[in-house]
Structure formats: structure tokens, C-alpha cells
Design an enzyme around this catalytic site. Structure first.
Site, PDB file in Angstrom:
ATOM      1  N   ARG A  54     -43.099-103.146 -65.142  1.00  0.00           N
ATOM      2  CA  ARG A  54     -43.748-103.491 -63.865  1.00  0.00           C
ATOM      3  C   ARG A  54     -43.024-102.791 -62.714  1.00  0.00           C
ATOM      4  O   ARG A  54     -43.469-101.757 -62.228  1.00  0.00           O
ATOM      5  CB  ARG A  54     -43.790-105.023 -63.705  1.00  0.00           C
ATOM      6  CG  ARG A  54     -44.790-105.519 -62.688  1.00  0.00           C
ATOM      7  CD  ARG A  54     -44.339-105.409 -61.271  1.00  0.00           C
ATOM      8  NE  ARG A  54     -43.153-106.230 -60.988  1.00  0.00           N
ATOM      9  CZ  ARG A  54     -42.471-106.155 -59.855  1.00  0.00           C
ATOM     10  NH1 ARG A  54     -42.834-105.302 -58.909  1.00  0.00           N
ATOM     11  NH2 ARG A  54     -41.398-106.906 -59.656  1.00  0.00           N
ATOM     12  N   HIS A 106      -5.024 -88.507 -68.073  1.00  0.00           N
ATOM     13  CA  HIS A 106      -6.007 -89.455 -68.626  1.00  0.00           C
ATOM     14  C   HIS A 106      -6.108 -89.307 -70.144  1.00  0.00           C
ATOM     15  O   HIS A 106      -6.104 -90.298 -70.885  1.00  0.00           O
ATOM     16  CB  HIS A 106      -7.387 -89.220 -68.002  1.00  0.00           C
ATOM     17  CG  HIS A 106      -7.486 -89.674 -66.588  1.00  0.00           C
ATOM     18  ND1 HIS A 106      -8.495 -90.495 -66.128  1.00  0.00           N
ATOM     19  CD2 HIS A 106      -6.703 -89.423 -65.506  1.00  0.00           C
ATOM     20  CE1 HIS A 106      -8.330 -90.731 -64.834  1.00  0.00           C
ATOM     21  NE2 HIS A 106      -7.245 -90.075 -64.439  1.00  0.00           N
TER      22      HIS A 106
HETATM   23  C1  AKG Z   1     -39.907-107.193 -54.679  1.00  0.00           C
HETATM   24  O1  AKG Z   1     -39.944-108.048 -53.804  1.00  0.00           O
HETATM   25  O2  AKG Z   1     -39.214-106.172 -54.564  1.00  0.00           O
HETATM   26  C2  AKG Z   1     -40.699-107.338 -55.892  1.00  0.00           C
HETATM   27  O3  AKG Z   1     -40.875-106.386 -56.619  1.00  0.00           O
HETATM   28  C3  AKG Z   1     -41.143-108.684 -56.322  1.00  0.00           C
HETATM   29  C4  AKG Z   1     -40.050-109.292 -57.087  1.00  0.00           C
HETATM   30  C5  AKG Z   1     -40.397-110.460 -57.941  1.00  0.00           C
HETATM   31  O4  AKG Z   1     -41.549-110.700 -58.268  1.00  0.00           O
HETATM   32  O5  AKG Z   1     -39.460-111.192 -58.303  1.00  0.00           O
END
Ligand code: AKG
Length: 381
Positions: free
Chosen positions: A11, A291
């Protein structure tokens, strides 16, 4: 201390500029993440496109067949049709997000704080009426007035969300503030668990995630190789290593991280820099003479944990920074015996070249020049 990983490569990760996964790739990544052992997989926002919908459908089939065991989530706006789509796919949980900072309320949603609370409650109840578990995301939570954020979280909980994600959407938190924020929220809003969604705009996403856990968050959002909007979010491999080192917890099967990182590198088309922590080519490769002498004696001198923990092995490179210990070790490994004086001469020659990497053949050539003999290395095992 309780902490798990939600992986959002499918996602948030696909929101990286230039990244698109095919349906088959989505399924393969979900399979790999499940066998890695992540607690939750955010499999996409199904209302965005038919291929994301299809990917989640196939992932849910594998979940029903027992091939995937992680909890599967679908992302959703606070929009009834999005929630219906998630319900249709029979995902384990819907993650409903709504921007709650004044900037988001005014510039994006065009609603008052009070109206926003009603919208949040209405859509969470709607999802619950479809039999879905709900995580509510306070988008831009880190820039939201704290008293209002408590109201938002309380409203979400009372409407039926059992998890609340606090999103540092623009990546401006820093660790002490993050710890304070989560300690306050977990105290003021009991009866619900918190997630941290940390963007990496100031390079502090991993540190903020750990601080959130100290403040009471129980799920960290991460993506493989840190993919995500702009410069991305918490990289899974780095946060997993940090949690192991600092808290002694295996949040995933650490030795499978390189395999998953390569898979996502291939499918995303975003190359991992060699100096990337944990899974980058140089993560366990040493160079300076001091190192290398140190690691040959005791690897703990320059390694935070053994590379084998992460399915890696250690190495060192030879160039003008090299010292005698490294040269001796390299020739021993090649099965070539040189006197101390010859080693010193070889080292002097190495130091007078400005080559980036001297390979074994280059070293043998130098040693042949020094000794005036034809040297036969031991054949590789
Ligand atoms: C964000 O606020 O950057 C998101 O991608 C949503 C994050 C989430 O759903 O926890």
C-alpha cells in the site's frame, strides 16, 4: 514490551514515485511477508484500481487456504463505497483514514472539527455493521492539536475501532516528542491499541518508531526497503534489527530479510544503495586497516550484531587503507605463503595504487612481482 510489524509495502510502498506492482507480484510479496512472520499486511487500497482489488482477492484466497497467516488489511477513505469494497473482499480488517489536523480539515476535507468527529464515528460504525475489524488512522496526527487528537481517538474507539494509527504524515516528529505523544495517548485513551506510522522526511522514522513503542504503541508500520510517499517510511529490515538489538525481540525471521529485500528491490525497480543498513551490499564489509585487524580478532569491535543473524556474512575490501593483518589473512585464505618482508613489500605496493577494489588476481600479480615466483592459489572450495 509488546511490539509487532504491519508491513505496508503493497500500500504505502506502492505510493513510491515510479513503483507499480502487478497482481502476481503483489501475491508473491504477500506470501514472502507472511513467511517472514509480519503480524499484519496492509495489502492495498482496493478502491484505487482493479489490479489492487484483484491482488487482495487472491491474497485473501491464500489466507483462507492457510498459505498466508498474517492479518490482512485493506486501506479505505472514510467513504462508504470504500468500506463496502473492503467488506466484499472479506479482509480481516479495514483501515479507515481521515486527516485530522486543522490543515487537513480546512484544506482537504473542508469540514469543522465537530463535523469530522461525526464523519469518523459514522464510517467506523458502518464498517463494524459489515462485520469488519477497524483500525482508524488519524492522518497528520503529529500536527494535530493534542486535545483534539484525544477526542478523535476517543470517538474512534467508542465507535468500534480497536486500533488507532497515529500518522506522522509529513515526517516531522523526533524521538522524545514521539515518546511523550504516545505515552499521553495511551494514558488518555485506554481500551484501544496504537500503531505508529512514521514517515522518514527528516531521517528519524526508525528512531520515532522505537520511541513510540516505548510510549506504548504496539504495532509499527514499515515497508521493505523503506518505500513510500516521497522518501518513504520505516524500513522493515532496519527497524527489525533495531528492535532485536535494543529490545531483544524477533519481530520477524531476521535471516530471511535479505531475500525479501531483494524481491522487493526487483519488483519495485528501486535499487538498494550498497551502504543501506542490514541488507545493503556493504552492511557487513570492512575496509580500514584498523577495522579489519579488529574484526579478524573479534568481530564485535566493528559490528553491532553478527551478520549471520541477518542471513549475511562478513567481508573486507583491499585498497590503500588496508593494513598488514588483512593482507596476511587474504594470502592465507588463498593458500599462498609469504614471508613478513614480502608481506610488507606487497602492502607498500597496495598503498601506492589508488584502485577502488583490489581483487585476488590483482593481489597475486603484486605478490608475484615482489617474490619473482609464479604463485599458485588454493582452488576455491
Ligand atoms: C499517512 O498518513 O502517511 C498514511 O499513509 C496513512 C497511514 C495509516 O493509515 O496509518
Amino acid at each position: 514490551m509488546k511490539v509487532g510489524i504491519l508491513d505496508s509495502t503493497l500500500r504505502e510502498g506502492e505510493q513510491t514515485p515510479g513503483v507499480v506492482f502487478t497482481v502476481d507480484q503483489r501475491v508473491e510479496i504477500a506470501r514472502a511477508l507472511s513467511s517472514l512472520g509480519v503480524a499484519m499486511i496492509e495489502a492495498g487500497h482496493p478502491a484505487v484500481s482493479p489490479d489492487i482489488y484483484e491482488g487482495i482477492k487472491r491474497i485473501m484466497k491464500l489466507k483462507r487456504e492457510g498459505e498466508i497467516t498474517s492479518e490482512i488489511l485493506a486501506h479505505s477513505r472514510a467513504v462508504k463505497r470504500d468500506i463496502e469494497v473492503a467488506a466484499e473482499l472479506e479482509v480481516d480488517r479495514v483501515a479507515i483514514f481521515f486527516g485530522v489536523s486543522d490543515i487537513h480539515l480546512k484544506a482537504k476535507h473542508h469540514v469543522s472539527r465537530e463535523d469530522a468527529l461525526n464523519i469518523i464515528a459514522e464510517h467506523i460504525s458502518y464498517a463494524k455493521s459489515h462485520g469488519l475489524k477497524v483500525r482508524f488512522t488519524a492522518e497528520d496526527g503529529s500536527r494535530t492539536d493534542l486535545d483534539y487528537l484525544v477526542k478523535v481517538a476517543t470517538t474512534a474507539r467508542d465507535a468500534g475501532a480497536d486500533r488507532i494509527s497515529i500518522a506522522d504524515t509529513v515526517g516531522i516528529l523526533y524521538p522524545s516528542k514521539t515518546r511523550e505523544l504516545f505515552s499521553y495517548l495511551t494514558r488518555e485513551v485506554p481500551g484501544v491499541e496504537f500503531d505508529i506510522h512514521a514517515h522518514n522526511d527528516l531521517g528519524m522514522a526508525v528512531a520515532n518508531a522505537l520511541a513510540a513503542v516505548e510510549g506504548g504503541a504496539t504495532i509499527i508500520h514499515a515497508t521493505v526497503n523503506g518505500l513510500g510517499e516521497r522518501v518513504g517510511i520505516v524500513p522493515l529490515q532496519v527497524v527489525a534489527a533495531a528492535i532485536k538489538y535494543h529490545f531483544g525481540i524477533d519481530v520477524v525471521k531476521l535471516d530471511q530479510l535479505p531475500k525479501v529485500a531483494s524481491l522487493v528491490e526487483k519488483y519495485s525497480g528501486i535499487a538498494m544503495p550498497p551502504n543501506y543498513p542490514v541488507t545493503g551490499d556493504y552492511a557487513f564489509v570492512h575496509k580500514a586497516g584498523i577495522h579489519v585487524a579488529g574484526i579478524l580478532n573479534d568481530p564485535r569491535t566493528y559490528e553491532f550484531m553478527p551478520p549471520e543473524t541477518f542471513g549475511r556474512s562478513r567481508d573486507y575490501v583491499i585498497d590503500k587503507y588496508t593494513g598488514k593483518h588483512a593482507v596476511r589473512d587474504r594470502f592465507e585464505r588463498l593458500g599462498v605463503k609469504l614471508t613478513d618482508q614480502e608481506l610488507e613489500q606487497v602492502l607498500a605496493k597496495i598503498k601506492s595504487t589508488n584502485s577502488r577494489f583490489l581483487r585476488d588476481v590483482d593481489l597475486l600479480e603484486i605478490a608475484e612481482e615482489v617474490t619473482g615466483k609464479v604463485l599458485k592459489p588454493r582452488p576455491p572450495e
